[in-house]
Design a protein around this motif. Structure first.
Motif, short mmCIF file in Angstrom:
data_model
loop_
_atom_site.label_atom_id
_atom_site.label_comp_id
_atom_site.label_asym_id
_atom_site.label_seq_id
_atom_site.Cartn_x
_atom_site.Cartn_y
_atom_site.Cartn_z
N ASN A 1 -7.25 0.33 3.17
CA ASN A 1 -7.15 1.47 4.09
C ASN A 1 -8.43 1.55 4.90
OD1 ASN A 1 -5.60 4.07 4.79
ND2 ASN A 1 -7.68 4.79 4.41
N ASN B 1 -14.42 2.01 -2.68
CA ASN B 1 -14.84 1.62 -1.33
C ASN B 1 -15.94 0.56 -1.39
OD1 ASN B 1 -14.20 4.66 -1.58
ND2 ASN B 1 -13.79 4.24 0.57
N SER C 1 -4.78 13.10 -0.34
CA SER C 1 -5.93 12.32 -0.75
C SER C 1 -7.17 13.20 -0.75
CB SER C 1 -6.14 11.14 0.21
OG SER C 1 -7.26 10.36 -0.16
N ALA D 1 -5.88 -1.47 -4.72
CA ALA D 1 -6.11 -1.38 -3.29
C ALA D 1 -7.53 -0.90 -3.07
CB ALA D 1 -5.11 -0.42 -2.63
N LEU D 2 -8.00 -1.04 -1.84
CA LEU D 2 -9.37 -0.67 -1.49
C LEU D 2 -9.37 0.18 -0.22
CD1 LEU D 2 -11.03 -4.20 -1.85
CD2 LEU D 2 -10.86 -2.43 -3.61
N ALA D 3 -10.50 0.81 0.04
CA ALA D 3 -10.68 1.54 1.30
C ALA D 3 -12.04 1.21 1.85
CB ALA D 3 -10.56 3.05 1.08
N THR E 1 -10.48 8.71 -3.29
CA THR E 1 -11.45 7.75 -2.81
C THR E 1 -12.84 8.26 -3.12
OG1 THR E 1 -12.25 6.58 -0.83
CG2 THR E 1 -11.48 8.81 -0.53
N LEU F 1 -8.79 4.59 -4.94
CA LEU F 1 -9.24 3.64 -3.91
C LEU F 1 -10.77 3.57 -3.92
CD1 LEU F 1 -7.14 4.44 -0.70
CD2 LEU F 1 -6.93 2.46 -2.20
N ARG G 1 -3.94 10.45 -4.23
CA ARG G 1 -4.87 9.39 -3.87
C ARG G 1 -6.30 9.92 -3.92
NH1 ARG G 1 -4.01 6.66 1.89
NH2 ARG G 1 -5.87 7.78 2.61
N PHE H 1 0.83 -1.20 0.00
CA PHE H 1 0.00 0.00 0.00
C PHE H 1 0.86 1.25 0.00
CE2 PHE H 1 -3.15 2.79 2.38
CZ PHE H 1 -3.95 3.01 1.27
#
Length: 282
Positions: free
Chosen positions: A91, A34, A215, A51-53, A239, A32, A237, A22
């Motif tokens: 995350n 969700n 982010s 990757a995910l959040a 999200t 990212l 970043r 990460f």
């Protein structure tokens, strides 16, 4: 108060665990998404995301609760389950750290590291006083405790300092956020996250104020709708927060309300074949 922490994001270990993977992803522009459960985490992995959040709101809604009502144990277990299901770094959206004191915030980070979560955000929203935000010194002590827990663990866990100044103060909160950003970096934040930015000048100011990756939440209007523009402005970043869950729940409610009113409205539904094939691959 301890001295400023260095805030590198380059991995310090050679084992490709979730946290170091990460951290390395922040060297480029990272999107990212969700998920809100194991199934959506697997679908997102199958679509090729790196990757995910988690989303605290989406997690709470999935449990039939309003946002802001889940516990540390629920939040950490949820983030860990998303990672286990997807095989991707996750995350954790850990709200205000599930505690008031620095020690309580450190406990949350320690639990996340032990569970294999790759990183988390800690907000400066105050949960124990009438003022909307913790004073900068208190917010910094909480981040310092989190960073010290990471260093004790010898982990590459990515700590994000989340400044919520725009939530209670609207656009007037930007100057407050800009004053806090360098303090949060000095306290140990490896990423800075300021939600609700929609103007190019706002984004540019936050990026310029931070010496670590920034982010933002996409999909809130203005420049937040344009991923290429965010990348060009220096954002590292992005999200969606609870955005994907809201899209899915809106479709669910629309179809359910139609059914209540005597109509069947399932246009646009994903096919069983598509879903079965996706889950078979993942």
């Amino acid at each position: 108060m301890p001295g400023p922490h260095p805030a590198p994001l380059s991995p310090t270990v050679t084992v490709p665990d979730a946290a170091s993977r990460f951290a390395a992803l922040h060297e480029d522009f990272l999107v990212l998404p969700n998920p809100w459960d194991v199934g959506t985490a697997r679908l997102l992995a199958g679509l090729g995301f790196s990757a995910l959040a988690s989303s605290s709101a989406a997690c709470a809604w999935g449990l039939g609760r309003p946002d802001g009502t889940i516990t540390r144990e629920v939040a950490v277990a949820h983030a860990a389950a998303l990672g286990e299901a997807s095989g991707l770094p996750v995350n954790g959206d850990f709200e205000s750290g599930y505690g008031v004191t620095p020690d309580e915030v450190a406990t949350t980070v320690e639990a996340a590291i032990e569970a294999g979560v790759a990183g988390c955000s800690i907000e400066d929203l105050a949960t124990d006083r009438p003022e909307p935000l913790y004073e900068p010194s208190a917010a910094c002590r909480r981040l310092e405790a989190a960073r010290e827990a990471i260093e004790r663990a010898g982990s590459d866990f990515v700590l994000t300092g989340r400044c919520e100044a725009l939530q209670p103060y609207g656009k007037d909160g930007l100057s407050e956020a800009l004053s806090r950003i360098p303090q949060y970096v000095a306290a140990g934040a490896m990423v800075i996250y300021v939600p609700y930015l929609t103007g190019e000048d706002e984004v540019r100011a936050v990026v310029e104020a931070s010496s670590v990756p920034v982010s933002v939440i996409a999909g809130l209007g203005g420049v937040s709708e344009d991923l290429a523009a965010l990348r060009a402005l220096g954002v590292r970043r992005v999200t969606l927060g609870s955005g994907l869950a809201k899209v899915a729940l809106r479709a669910f409610l629309d179809a359910a309300e139609a059914l209540r009113d005597g109509r069947v409205a399932l246009d646009g539904a994903a096919s069983s074949r598509r879903l079965n094939e996706a889950f078979a691959r993942t």
